[in-house]
Design a protein around this motif. Sequence first.
Motif, PDB file in Angstrom:
ATOM      1  N   ALA B  57      38.643  45.786  29.099  1.00 31.56           N
ATOM      2  CA  ALA B  57      38.940  45.889  30.532  1.00 31.56           C
ATOM      3  C   ALA B  57      38.195  47.061  31.155  1.00 31.56           C
ATOM      4  CB  ALA B  57      40.453  46.042  30.735  1.00 31.56           C
ATOM      5  N   GLU B  58      38.133  48.179  30.424  1.00 26.81           N
ATOM      6  CA  GLU B  58      37.412  49.348  30.928  1.00 26.81           C
ATOM      7  C   GLU B  58      35.934  49.016  31.125  1.00 26.81           C
ATOM      8  OE1 GLU B  58      39.154  52.819  30.037  1.00 26.81           O
ATOM      9  OE2 GLU B  58      37.365  54.082  29.983  1.00 26.81           O
ATOM     10  N   ALA B  59      35.391  48.225  30.202  1.00 31.08           N
ATOM     11  CA  ALA B  59      33.979  47.831  30.326  1.00 31.08           C
ATOM     12  C   ALA B  59      33.766  46.922  31.535  1.00 31.08           C
ATOM     13  CB  ALA B  59      33.521  47.134  29.045  1.00 31.08           C
ATOM     14  N   VAL B  60      34.737  46.036  31.820  1.00 26.97           N
ATOM     15  CA  VAL B  60      34.639  45.165  32.999  1.00 26.97           C
ATOM     16  C   VAL B  60      34.634  46.017  34.269  1.00 26.97           C
ATOM     17  CG1 VAL B  60      35.829  43.390  34.361  1.00 26.97           C
ATOM     18  CG2 VAL B  60      35.693  43.158  31.874  1.00 26.97           C
ATOM     19  N   VAL B  61      35.555  46.985  34.327  1.00 28.42           N
ATOM     20  CA  VAL B  61      35.656  47.853  35.503  1.00 28.42           C
ATOM     21  C   VAL B  61      34.372  48.680  35.675  1.00 28.42           C
ATOM     22  CG1 VAL B  61      36.893  49.847  36.443  1.00 28.42           C
ATOM     23  CG2 VAL B  61      38.177  47.943  35.464  1.00 28.42           C
ATOM     24  N   ALA B  62      33.864  49.210  34.560  1.00 25.47           N
ATOM     25  CA  ALA B  62      32.641  50.023  34.617  1.00 25.47           C
ATOM     26  C   ALA B  62      31.454  49.180  35.071  1.00 25.47           C
ATOM     27  CB  ALA B  62      32.367  50.648  33.248  1.00 25.47           C
ATOM     28  N   GLU B  63      31.386  47.943  34.586  1.00 22.43           N
ATOM     29  CA  GLU B  63      30.282  47.051  34.949  1.00 22.43           C
ATOM     30  C   GLU B  63      30.355  46.696  36.438  1.00 22.43           C
ATOM     31  OE1 GLU B  63      27.827  46.245  33.108  1.00 22.43           O
ATOM     32  OE2 GLU B  63      26.903  44.605  34.229  1.00 22.43           O
ATOM     33  N   ALA B  64      31.571  46.475  36.957  1.00 22.74           N
ATOM     34  CA  ALA B  64      31.735  46.185  38.387  1.00 22.74           C
ATOM     35  C   ALA B  64      31.300  47.391  39.222  1.00 22.74           C
ATOM     36  CB  ALA B  64      33.185  45.802  38.689  1.00 22.74           C
ATOM     37  N   SER B  65      31.651  48.588  38.777  1.00 22.54           N
ATOM     38  CA  SER B  65      31.243  49.800  39.495  1.00 22.54           C
ATOM     39  C   SER B  65      29.732  49.948  39.488  1.00 22.54           C
ATOM     40  CB  SER B  65      31.856  51.038  38.843  1.00 22.54           C
ATOM     41  OG  SER B  65      33.234  51.083  39.082  1.00 22.54           O
ATOM     42  N   ARG B  66      29.133  49.713  38.329  1.00 22.56           N
ATOM     43  CA  ARG B  66      27.681  49.844  38.200  1.00 22.56           C
ATOM     44  C   ARG B  66      26.970  48.848  39.117  1.00 22.56           C
ATOM     45  NH1 ARG B  66      23.666  47.582  36.411  1.00 22.56           N
ATOM     46  NH2 ARG B  66      24.871  45.814  35.648  1.00 22.56           N
ATOM     47  N   GLY B  67      27.467  47.598  39.133  1.00 23.15           N
ATOM     48  CA  GLY B  67      26.864  46.571  39.985  1.00 23.15           C
ATOM     49  C   GLY B  67      26.902  46.962  41.458  1.00 23.15           C
ATOM     50  N   LEU B  68      28.054  47.500  41.869  1.00 18.41           N
ATOM     51  CA  LEU B  68      28.225  47.931  43.259  1.00 18.41           C
ATOM     52  C   LEU B  68      27.268  49.066  43.603  1.00 18.41           C
ATOM     53  CD1 LEU B  68      29.842  47.971  45.910  1.00 18.41           C
ATOM     54  CD2 LEU B  68      31.582  49.338  44.765  1.00 18.41           C
ATOM     55  N   ARG B  69      27.143  50.034  42.687  1.00 23.37           N
ATOM     56  CA  ARG B  69      26.297  51.206  42.917  1.00 23.37           C
ATOM     57  C   ARG B  69      24.822  50.812  43.022  1.00 23.37           C
ATOM     58  NH1 ARG B  69      28.855  54.045  39.264  1.00 23.37           N
ATOM     59  NH2 ARG B  69      27.431  53.476  37.600  1.00 23.37           N
ATOM     60  N   ASP B  70      24.373  49.957  42.087  1.00 24.04           N
ATOM     61  CA  ASP B  70      22.972  49.527  42.090  1.00 24.04           C
ATOM     62  C   ASP B  70      22.659  48.729  43.345  1.00 24.04           C
ATOM     63  OD1 ASP B  70      22.869  50.708  39.653  1.00 24.04           O
ATOM     64  OD2 ASP B  70      22.661  48.859  38.480  1.00 24.04           O
ATOM     65  N   ASP B 100      30.929  36.516  41.819  1.00 26.32           N
ATOM     66  CA  ASP B 100      30.736  37.190  40.539  1.00 26.32           C
ATOM     67  C   ASP B 100      32.077  37.546  39.905  1.00 26.32           C
ATOM     68  OD1 ASP B 100      29.669  38.676  38.396  1.00 26.32           O
ATOM     69  OD2 ASP B 100      29.824  40.529  39.561  1.00 26.32           O
ATOM     70  N   PRO B 101      32.451  36.851  38.816  1.00 29.63           N
ATOM     71  CA  PRO B 101      33.762  37.116  38.204  1.00 29.63           C
ATOM     72  C   PRO B 101      33.929  38.548  37.725  1.00 29.63           C
ATOM     73  CG  PRO B 101      32.576  35.363  37.006  1.00 29.63           C
ATOM     74  CD  PRO B 101      31.704  35.792  38.145  1.00 29.63           C
ATOM     75  N   VAL B 102      32.844  39.213  37.304  1.00 29.58           N
ATOM     76  CA  VAL B 102      32.961  40.588  36.804  1.00 29.58           C
ATOM     77  C   VAL B 102      33.353  41.525  37.945  1.00 29.58           C
ATOM     78  CG1 VAL B 102      31.741  42.527  35.734  1.00 29.58           C
ATOM     79  CG2 VAL B 102      31.373  40.194  34.889  1.00 29.58           C
ATOM     80  N   ARG B 122      36.761  50.670  43.423  1.00 28.52           N
ATOM     81  CA  ARG B 122      37.285  50.952  44.763  1.00 28.52           C
ATOM     82  C   ARG B 122      36.938  52.361  45.227  1.00 28.52           C
ATOM     83  NH1 ARG B 122      40.748  47.052  46.397  1.00 28.52           N
ATOM     84  NH2 ARG B 122      41.317  45.720  44.657  1.00 28.52           N
ATOM     85  N   MET B 123      37.052  53.309  44.291  1.00 26.14           N
ATOM     86  CA  MET B 123      36.713  54.684  44.658  1.00 26.14           C
ATOM     87  C   MET B 123      35.209  54.807  44.878  1.00 26.14           C
ATOM     88  SD  MET B 123      39.324  56.851  42.270  1.00 26.14           S
ATOM     89  CE  MET B 123      38.576  58.423  42.690  1.00 26.14           C
ATOM     90  N   GLU B 124      34.458  54.102  44.044  1.00 24.39           N
ATOM     91  CA  GLU B 124      33.006  54.045  44.208  1.00 24.39           C
ATOM     92  C   GLU B 124      32.653  53.559  45.621  1.00 24.39           C
ATOM     93  OE1 GLU B 124      30.873  54.445  41.267  1.00 24.39           O
ATOM     94  OE2 GLU B 124      29.275  54.598  42.772  1.00 24.39           O
ATOM     95  N   TRP B 125      33.315  52.522  46.065  1.00 26.53           N
ATOM     96  CA  TRP B 125      33.064  51.916  47.369  1.00 26.53           C
ATOM     97  C   TRP B 125      33.469  52.877  48.502  1.00 26.53           C
ATOM     98  CZ3 TRP B 125      30.539  49.463  50.677  1.00 26.53           C
ATOM     99  CH2 TRP B 125      31.081  48.731  51.730  1.00 26.53           C
ATOM    100  N   HIS B 126      34.645  53.482  48.357  1.00 25.01           N
ATOM    101  CA  HIS B 126      35.116  54.432  49.368  1.00 25.01           C
ATOM    102  C   HIS B 126      34.091  55.588  49.510  1.00 25.01           C
ATOM    103  CE1 HIS B 126      38.957  56.377  51.222  1.00 25.01           C
ATOM    104  NE2 HIS B 126      37.891  56.725  51.895  1.00 25.01           N
TER     105      HIS B 126
END
Lengths: 233, 233
Positions: B57-70, B100-102, B122-126
């Motif tokens: 789950a942590e890897a899913v969250v990290a991957e979603a954050s990375r996708g958003l940042r890139d 994107d399911p991730v 979410r924090m990444e987005w904020h």
Amino acid sequence: MTKQERATRTRQALIRSAAVVFEQHGYAQARLTLISSGAGVSTGALHFHFENKAAVAEAVVAEASRGLRDMSAAIRRRTDTALQALVDTSHALVELLRGDPVSRAGFRLSCDGERAAAPDPRMEWHHRVRELLDEAAAAGTLADDIAREDAAAATVAVTAGFEVLGRHDTEWLSPYRLTGFWQLLLPRLAAAKTLPLLDPAGTGAVASARAPAPAVSAVGEAEETAALTAEPT
Amino acid sequence: MTKQERATRTRQALIRSAAVVFEQHGYAQARLTLISSGAGVSTGALHFHFENKAAVAEAVVAEASRGLRDMSAAIRRRTDTALQALVDTSHALVELLRGDPVSRAGFRLSCDGERAAAPDPRMEWHHRVRELLDEAAAAGTLADDIAREDAAAATVAVTAGFEVLGRHDTEWLSPYRLTGFWQLLLPRLAAAKTLPLLDPAGTGAVASARAPAPAVSAVGEAEETAALTAEPT
């Protein structure tokens, strides 16, 4: 207290206890014994009022919708303009999400896809926001170039966002967050002559619409036994 | 393909499969065997990459954050103003939540209180919304009387609301909903001279920032066997 009053109190205590249990454990993991013991009654008493867990959840959702509807109507009676009623109702809703487990669980159950209930509090809220915007437009207090459905959707989405973000960080449910949103949006939403009359922080109507705290939390065993033996006839 | 490339592909396939399983069953009910079989690998392969369900789950969250940042960085490089980058990034985010399911699972895991992960999308987005508003203010493209934190909170709450409402009714994740929000907010947010330059529906930068679809969905058994025998040294 009549038998009918006792039965109503027990039912309300079960709804409130179920809301707390759903919030703590999630719907899927919520156990009926926890719900009945939280209300201070037997599982037999629970089954007298509700057929199964889905029926309890439906009652929580219906109660949250009813609370929202009553609160919104009370606020409209006490406010001058539909736009102020919209602002005040949104503040009262966020206050309910902060302090009332039944409202919180009702909104969460209706959004998490665990069950689809008929009187969805989110749809109730969307409908009410749209009604108030239509009323404002008819009264000439809404700015001319506002797409009402966009304004309704933004309001519903912002409150849904505050609710979901507030699960982790209750600061999102602070009054000042919502006040900030209305400070941002009202100058765009309101007709120029109406804007100075509006208070983005809400008016006294919010406070006076507060429902009295439910008198139930746990029902005494003696009362419950009486209710159980008397009601099923 | 090198061993390293095979391992990376397997890991990505597991993250994607986990996202789908978390979405369908919820985190609490998600079984590791479903996650590994969804990725076309053995549970042994899963345990080579992840210690337990929380680590997946942590890897899913990290991957979603990375996708958003890139995605956000790519969009900023292709847009003229910070405000247009904000609009475009929000459109790209809603597109990710739609397709994107991730990303979807990453946001949901970070909000449903089931686990608290370090790189929360979410924090990444904020943080990113606030950065873009600060940049707009510095460039003089933001209206003078805007409280930036209020504008950031409203944007974050609206997108969180679209996400949670979109779980039941995907219409909330339609581009026109977000366009409607920006049509409402931009005339308030942008300096008068900047407003005519902005497109509330997003520009070409959204399309060109689309990440290529991940090449993985299921990894062949032969590759996996090779990876399994080779990697643990």
